[in-house]
Design a protein around this motif. Sequence first.
Motif, PDB file in Angstrom:
ATOM      1  N   LEU A 157       4.978   6.559  -0.751  1.00 45.36           N
ATOM      2  CA  LEU A 157       5.099   6.880   0.446  1.00 45.36           C
ATOM      3  C   LEU A 157       6.307   5.826   1.639  1.00 45.36           C
ATOM      4  CD1 LEU A 157       1.190   7.368   1.782  1.00 45.36           C
ATOM      5  CD2 LEU A 157       2.869   9.637   1.289  1.00 45.36           C
ATOM      6  N   ARG A 158       6.619   5.003   0.970  1.00 44.33           N
ATOM      7  CA  ARG A 158       6.974   3.250   1.102  1.00 44.33           C
ATOM      8  C   ARG A 158       8.565   4.509   1.712  1.00 44.33           C
ATOM      9  NH1 ARG A 158       9.702   0.947   3.947  1.00 44.33           N
ATOM     10  NH2 ARG A 158       9.832  -0.724   3.609  1.00 44.33           N
ATOM     11  N   HIS A 159       8.875   5.133   0.998  1.00 41.73           N
ATOM     12  CA  HIS A 159      10.357   5.882   1.232  1.00 41.73           C
ATOM     13  C   HIS A 159      10.402   5.945   2.527  1.00 41.73           C
ATOM     14  CE1 HIS A 159       8.329   8.933  -1.522  1.00 41.73           C
ATOM     15  NE2 HIS A 159       9.750   9.931  -1.126  1.00 41.73           N
ATOM     16  N   ARG A 160       9.717   7.161   2.698  1.00 40.19           N
ATOM     17  CA  ARG A 160       9.316   7.997   4.364  1.00 40.19           C
ATOM     18  C   ARG A 160       8.670   7.332   5.081  1.00 40.19           C
ATOM     19  NH1 ARG A 160       4.813  12.315   2.526  1.00 40.19           N
ATOM     20  NH2 ARG A 160       5.791  13.386   4.223  1.00 40.19           N
ATOM     21  N   SER A 184       7.081 -14.448  -7.559  1.00 39.07           N
ATOM     22  CA  SER A 184       6.237 -14.708  -8.253  1.00 39.07           C
ATOM     23  C   SER A 184       4.804 -15.417  -7.677  1.00 39.07           C
ATOM     24  CB  SER A 184       6.828 -15.434  -9.614  1.00 39.07           C
ATOM     25  OG  SER A 184       7.193 -16.961  -8.713  1.00 39.07           O
ATOM     26  N   LEU A 185       4.938 -15.371  -5.843  1.00 42.84           N
ATOM     27  CA  LEU A 185       3.889 -15.512  -5.489  1.00 42.84           C
ATOM     28  C   LEU A 185       3.211 -14.662  -4.832  1.00 42.84           C
ATOM     29  CD1 LEU A 185       5.612 -19.307  -3.535  1.00 42.84           C
ATOM     30  CD2 LEU A 185       3.982 -19.148  -5.478  1.00 42.84           C
ATOM     31  N   LEU A 186       4.002 -13.534  -4.437  1.00 43.80           N
ATOM     32  CA  LEU A 186       3.492 -12.985  -3.585  1.00 43.80           C
ATOM     33  C   LEU A 186       2.759 -11.434  -4.676  1.00 43.80           C
ATOM     34  CD1 LEU A 186       5.582 -12.724  -0.469  1.00 43.80           C
ATOM     35  CD2 LEU A 186       3.525 -14.628  -0.645  1.00 43.80           C
ATOM     36  N   LEU A 187       2.022 -10.771  -4.173  1.00 43.76           N
ATOM     37  CA  LEU A 187       1.362  -9.408  -4.835  1.00 43.76           C
ATOM     38  C   LEU A 187       2.025  -8.483  -4.865  1.00 43.76           C
ATOM     39  CD1 LEU A 187      -0.890  -7.420  -6.798  1.00 43.76           C
ATOM     40  CD2 LEU A 187      -1.489  -6.575  -4.082  1.00 43.76           C
ATOM     41  N   THR A 188       3.106  -7.718  -5.937  1.00 44.32           N
ATOM     42  CA  THR A 188       4.151  -6.935  -6.053  1.00 44.32           C
ATOM     43  C   THR A 188       3.336  -5.979  -6.427  1.00 44.32           C
ATOM     44  OG1 THR A 188       5.710  -8.473  -5.485  1.00 44.32           O
ATOM     45  CG2 THR A 188       6.485  -6.114  -6.734  1.00 44.32           C
ATOM     46  N   VAL A 189       2.854  -4.947  -5.660  1.00 39.55           N
ATOM     47  CA  VAL A 189       2.607  -3.276  -6.760  1.00 39.55           C
ATOM     48  C   VAL A 189       3.883  -2.380  -7.301  1.00 39.55           C
ATOM     49  CG1 VAL A 189       0.723  -2.013  -6.303  1.00 39.55           C
ATOM     50  CG2 VAL A 189       0.203  -3.351  -4.921  1.00 39.55           C
ATOM     51  N   ALA A 190       3.277  -1.070  -8.182  1.00 36.58           N
ATOM     52  CA  ALA A 190       4.405  -0.914  -8.802  1.00 36.58           C
ATOM     53  C   ALA A 190       3.838   0.660  -7.520  1.00 36.58           C
ATOM     54  CB  ALA A 190       4.640  -0.864 -10.349  1.00 36.58           C
ATOM     55  N   PRO A 191       5.544   0.651  -8.217  1.00 37.11           N
ATOM     56  CA  PRO A 191       5.353   2.423  -7.328  1.00 37.11           C
ATOM     57  C   PRO A 191       3.993   3.047  -7.570  1.00 37.11           C
ATOM     58  CG  PRO A 191       7.773   2.399  -7.468  1.00 37.11           C
ATOM     59  CD  PRO A 191       6.742   0.360  -7.942  1.00 37.11           C
ATOM     60  N   GLY A 192       3.501   3.488  -7.264  1.00 35.93           N
ATOM     61  CA  GLY A 192       2.604   4.991  -7.317  1.00 35.93           C
ATOM     62  C   GLY A 192       1.234   3.527  -8.233  1.00 35.93           C
ATOM     63  N   LEU A 194      -1.077   2.622  -6.711  1.00 37.08           N
ATOM     64  CA  LEU A 194      -2.458   2.346  -6.267  1.00 37.08           C
ATOM     65  C   LEU A 194      -2.962   4.174  -7.030  1.00 37.08           C
ATOM     66  CD1 LEU A 194      -1.975   1.065  -2.963  1.00 37.08           C
ATOM     67  CD2 LEU A 194      -3.426   0.419  -5.176  1.00 37.08           C
ATOM     68  N   LEU A 195      -2.062   5.439  -6.772  1.00 35.28           N
ATOM     69  CA  LEU A 195      -2.528   6.622  -7.033  1.00 35.28           C
ATOM     70  C   LEU A 195      -3.015   6.911  -8.657  1.00 35.28           C
ATOM     71  CD1 LEU A 195       0.795   7.966  -6.206  1.00 35.28           C
ATOM     72  CD2 LEU A 195      -2.149   9.048  -4.725  1.00 35.28           C
ATOM     73  N   ALA A 196      -2.484   6.232  -9.300  1.00 33.55           N
ATOM     74  CA  ALA A 196      -3.347   5.830 -10.837  1.00 33.55           C
ATOM     75  C   ALA A 196      -4.529   4.729 -10.619  1.00 33.55           C
ATOM     76  CB  ALA A 196      -2.330   4.967 -11.658  1.00 33.55           C
ATOM     77  N   ALA A 197      -4.918   3.982 -10.108  1.00 31.66           N
ATOM     78  CA  ALA A 197      -5.827   3.086 -10.230  1.00 31.66           C
ATOM     79  C   ALA A 197      -7.277   4.780  -9.476  1.00 31.66           C
ATOM     80  CB  ALA A 197      -5.367   1.759  -9.105  1.00 31.66           C
ATOM     81  N   GLU A 198      -6.492   4.962  -8.389  1.00 30.17           N
ATOM     82  CA  GLU A 198      -7.357   6.104  -7.770  1.00 30.17           C
ATOM     83  C   GLU A 198      -7.505   7.576  -8.867  1.00 30.17           C
ATOM     84  OE1 GLU A 198      -7.474   7.710  -3.387  1.00 30.17           O
ATOM     85  OE2 GLU A 198      -5.522   8.260  -4.292  1.00 30.17           O
ATOM     86  N   THR A 224       0.811  -1.401   0.031  1.00 32.61           N
ATOM     87  CA  THR A 224      -0.464  -0.139  -0.229  1.00 32.61           C
ATOM     88  C   THR A 224       1.184   1.216   0.303  1.00 32.61           C
ATOM     89  OG1 THR A 224      -1.929  -0.946   1.093  1.00 32.61           O
ATOM     90  CG2 THR A 224      -1.725   1.130   1.579  1.00 32.61           C
ATOM     91  N   LEU A 225       1.558   1.184   0.856  1.00 33.91           N
ATOM     92  CA  LEU A 225       3.094   2.314   0.762  1.00 33.91           C
ATOM     93  C   LEU A 225       4.135   2.651  -0.170  1.00 33.91           C
ATOM     94  CD1 LEU A 225       4.369   1.396   4.583  1.00 33.91           C
ATOM     95  CD2 LEU A 225       1.819   3.446   3.935  1.00 33.91           C
TER      96      LEU A 225
END
Length: 589
Positions: free
Chosen positions: A388-391, A509-517, A519-523, A382-383
Amino acid sequence: MPTWLIALDRHFPIRYLTLLAATLALAGGALGWAFYRPSPWLAVAAALGAAGLVTGIGDLRQTRHALLRNYPVIGHLRFLFEWIRPEIRQYFLESDREAVPFSRQQRSLVYQRSKDESDKRPFGTQLDVHLAGYEWINHSLQPTQLASHDFRISIGGSRCSQPYSASLFNISAMSFGALSANAIMALNGGAKRGGFAHDTGEGSISAHHRVHGGDLVWEIGSGYFGCRNPDGTFNAEKFSINARDPQVRLIELKLSQGAKPGHGGMLPGPKVTDEIAAARGVPVGQDCVSPAAHSAFGSPIEMLRFIDSLRTLSGGKPVGFKLCIGHPWEWFAIVKAMVETDLLPDFIVIDGAEGGTGAAPLEFTDHVGAPMQEGLRLVHNTLVGMNLRHRVRLGCAGKIVSGFDIARAMALGADWCNSARGFMFSLGCIQAQHCHTGTCPTGVATQDAVRQQALVVPDKITRVANFHANTLAALGELVQAAGLSHPNQIDASHIVRRIADQEVRLLSSLLLTVAPGALLAAERGEAAWPHPVFGLYWPMARSDSFQASLRSDRLQASSQGNSAQPVITTGAAVGGPHPTASRGKRARM
């Protein structure tokens, strides 16, 4: 059963033979004493017989235990065997690999590293490398050479004026009151010697935490112990006094605990001693209550403002929060509040449901809260997706005792790890699981003044420091073998997991990996949601409330079975249908 015993049982139930034997022993001893010369053996026989007869009559007359009414005297053996069953199982029956909750092999590893003894194993692995679930870290043909295994990470964001250089392996939250005074002093002394942090637990800072001056993470729970008013609400002045103590390096707001999330607690009045009352700021001898929820805030935005105020009151020290992931929309609501207010915690600690506790209802320890893998991965993704992950730094806790445990947690997204029971083992804990009874056999989890004397503080300080140093040394060897220069370079592509006899997969390959940004793009509607858990629960999340906002169009879609209802997938996401939403089809990744 022999025929003659069956015949005897019809005329005189053999379950009463022990009572009969006691009667005969009393009668024989008394008659022998009266009509023959007195003898110590006759006195012993008469005394044992009298004790057995009194016990047997009491068993027949009591109404609490049906077993004792049918099996007087001898029925007590059942309770004796039940009492010593854990010890018999631990020492004679369980295998080295049975984890209940920690295996003998795991405990032995901690004991050996704590004593600075060899932890090497001969003859190869005892694990079945072809069994589903087996994991390993990929090594390099060009291993690195590290100068030190004292791995550090800086905790503290832009609004923090006193960042903390933390070890990657620290003592997780355990309160004075749950642990003995000697245990607290030994843990803090070990933290001081090894240069790592010691979490106070929500029981606040006791005099025993201050003896050796080791770095403290002050945990603030819903009872606001150490910084409360008489009515149990938060007191800013008292907080500031404690928080500005140089020994306090981090402040951690506890939202929930992995072993019993959503459950408050109460220390009964008789257990509230002078020392515990002084540490917590409560009256001696009165019930000490930890509510299930905080009173200082009621919404995500209020919580972040509260955290920011704690940072100011502490003089600019890092402030974060700890939680076990439950409803996904509540976590998403906190993230939305971060974006809206630009008030971020300096760190977040994710507590897994596999974590330990001194006492909790079985339903909570077994069936409430997300495990560390699912919770940590959801928070990390999510971060990352919100840039936001770097913060924000991420810590985690949940059955971590070895170098590989730390490496795997780092692969899931953690910046550092905490361990509670691992450090208890370093103190000499034998997993007797008597923590809630006050009869801990090694003096670790008890307030009994005599029992805790068995724990010799100077010796255990050395063991705590040894366990920390040797575990990080093992982690360093793994990092070198993987061809890396620091554990923070480990990611999900370094860990391999067997999922079937003929198939292995990278965790990446088993775990979800979300690309930076992402969720912002999806929102903004520019891209699809990375996973149904975000698509369903993100619109429900509100920065001004922990309650879900159910939009009519989403409810309609859900009622028609068109809305994907996410479930827990392997490290991908945490969730389930909202309790007020009808159940449609569930989508898996």
